[in-house]
Scaffold this motif. Structure first.
Motif, PDB file in Angstrom:
ATOM      1  N   TYR A 159      54.864  -5.032  -5.658  1.00  0.00           N
ATOM      2  CA  TYR A 159      55.243  -6.268  -4.969  1.00  0.00           C
ATOM      3  C   TYR A 159      56.747  -6.507  -5.066  1.00  0.00           C
ATOM      4  CZ  TYR A 159      50.327  -7.386  -4.419  1.00  0.00           C
ATOM      5  OH  TYR A 159      49.009  -7.350  -4.055  1.00  0.00           O
ATOM      6  N   TRP A 162      58.306  -4.395  -2.441  1.00  0.00           N
ATOM      7  CA  TRP A 162      58.116  -4.999  -1.117  1.00  0.00           C
ATOM      8  C   TRP A 162      59.099  -6.148  -0.900  1.00  0.00           C
ATOM      9  CZ3 TRP A 162      56.383  -4.708   3.625  1.00  0.00           C
ATOM     10  CH2 TRP A 162      56.207  -5.883   4.371  1.00  0.00           C
ATOM     11  N   LEU A 183      53.157  -1.220   3.756  1.00  0.00           N
ATOM     12  CA  LEU A 183      52.082  -1.983   3.119  1.00  0.00           C
ATOM     13  C   LEU A 183      50.917  -1.074   2.746  1.00  0.00           C
ATOM     14  CD1 LEU A 183      52.055  -5.232   5.293  1.00  0.00           C
ATOM     15  CD2 LEU A 183      52.776  -5.014   2.911  1.00  0.00           C
ATOM     16  N   ARG A 190      47.926  -7.193   4.411  1.00  0.00           N
ATOM     17  CA  ARG A 190      48.778  -7.916   5.360  1.00  0.00           C
ATOM     18  C   ARG A 190      48.766  -9.408   5.050  1.00  0.00           C
ATOM     19  NH1 ARG A 190      47.244  -5.276  11.276  1.00  0.00           N
ATOM     20  NH2 ARG A 190      47.724  -3.096  10.752  1.00  0.00           N
ATOM     21  N   ALA A 193      51.120 -10.056   2.170  1.00  0.00           N
ATOM     22  CA  ALA A 193      52.503  -9.909   2.631  1.00  0.00           C
ATOM     23  C   ALA A 193      52.917 -11.110   3.473  1.00  0.00           C
ATOM     24  CB  ALA A 193      52.647  -8.619   3.435  1.00  0.00           C
TER      25      ALA A 193
END
Length: 202
Positions: A159, A162, A183, A190, A193
């Motif tokens: 994470y 990301w 992802l 999704r 995110a």
């Protein structure tokens, strides 16, 4: 899933699964036990503590202490290393210390830990161990497993990766092919995110 190299967003990534981490930690432990018998392990938060705990299990060293250092000032930037969690270490006279992190990027974190914490407490000896080093690091640990210039995608910081990449690449905040691919690689839904974007976490 095993370690694999991939290219995305014009960058090279090294994707690691927990199985890869365990294999590399075992390789690291084999190197350490040939030449060093530390009394205690100090693991640098966050990733280094995962490695430190695994090493303590393999090497049979019960005493493990966490140390919090951070050198990232912003996305893609590094500033002065700051200590945010001081370890509760006993006097280290006559003690041999193994300082552990996941990666030596520039090397400032390890160097700061040694110069500002470990040596001032009087450690008889301190050696360093990491899983990975970058070719440009200015600090070369005593023990390491892999040299790589790739962005390392650790299983404990998917994470975080990301968030950082989303700030660097605007297309990741949209329904783009690059976002879907990343992802999928990171194993992030999704929905999760989208919440990170909506809540301002990226």
């Amino acid at each position: 899933m095993m370690a694999r190299e991939l290219t995305l967003l014009g960058r090279s990534f090294l994707l690691l699964a927990w199985e890869d981490i365990m294999e590399q930690v075992e390789q690291l432990a084999s190197k350490i036990e040939k030449t060093y018998s530390p009394d205690m392990i100090v693991g640098i938060l966050r990733g280094g503590l995962f490695v430190a705990n695994l090493l303590s299990d393999i090497l049979g060293i019960d005493e493990v202490h966490p140390l919090g250092l951070k050198s990232y000032r912003g996305v893609g930037e590094r500033g002065e290393v700051k200590i945010y969690h001081w370890p509760r270490l006993p006097p280290l006279e006559s003690r041999s210390v193994l300082l552990v992190d996941d990666v030596s990027d520039e090397g400032k974190t390890l160097q700061t830990a040694i110069n500002r914490i470990i040596l001032p407490l009087g450690a008889k000896m301190v050696k360093t161990a990491v899983l990975h080093i970058k070719p440009w690091t200015t600090f070369h640990p005593n023990y390491y497993v892999v040299v790589t210039s790739s962005w390392i995608l650790y299983p404990w910081s998917r994470y975080e990766s990301w968030r950082q990449l989303s700030k660097m690449h605007a297309e990741l905040t949209r329904e783009s092919e690059a976002a879907q691919t990343l992802l999928s690689v990171l194993g992030i839904s999704r929905e999760r995110a989208a919440r990170l974007v909506r809540d301002g976490a990226v």
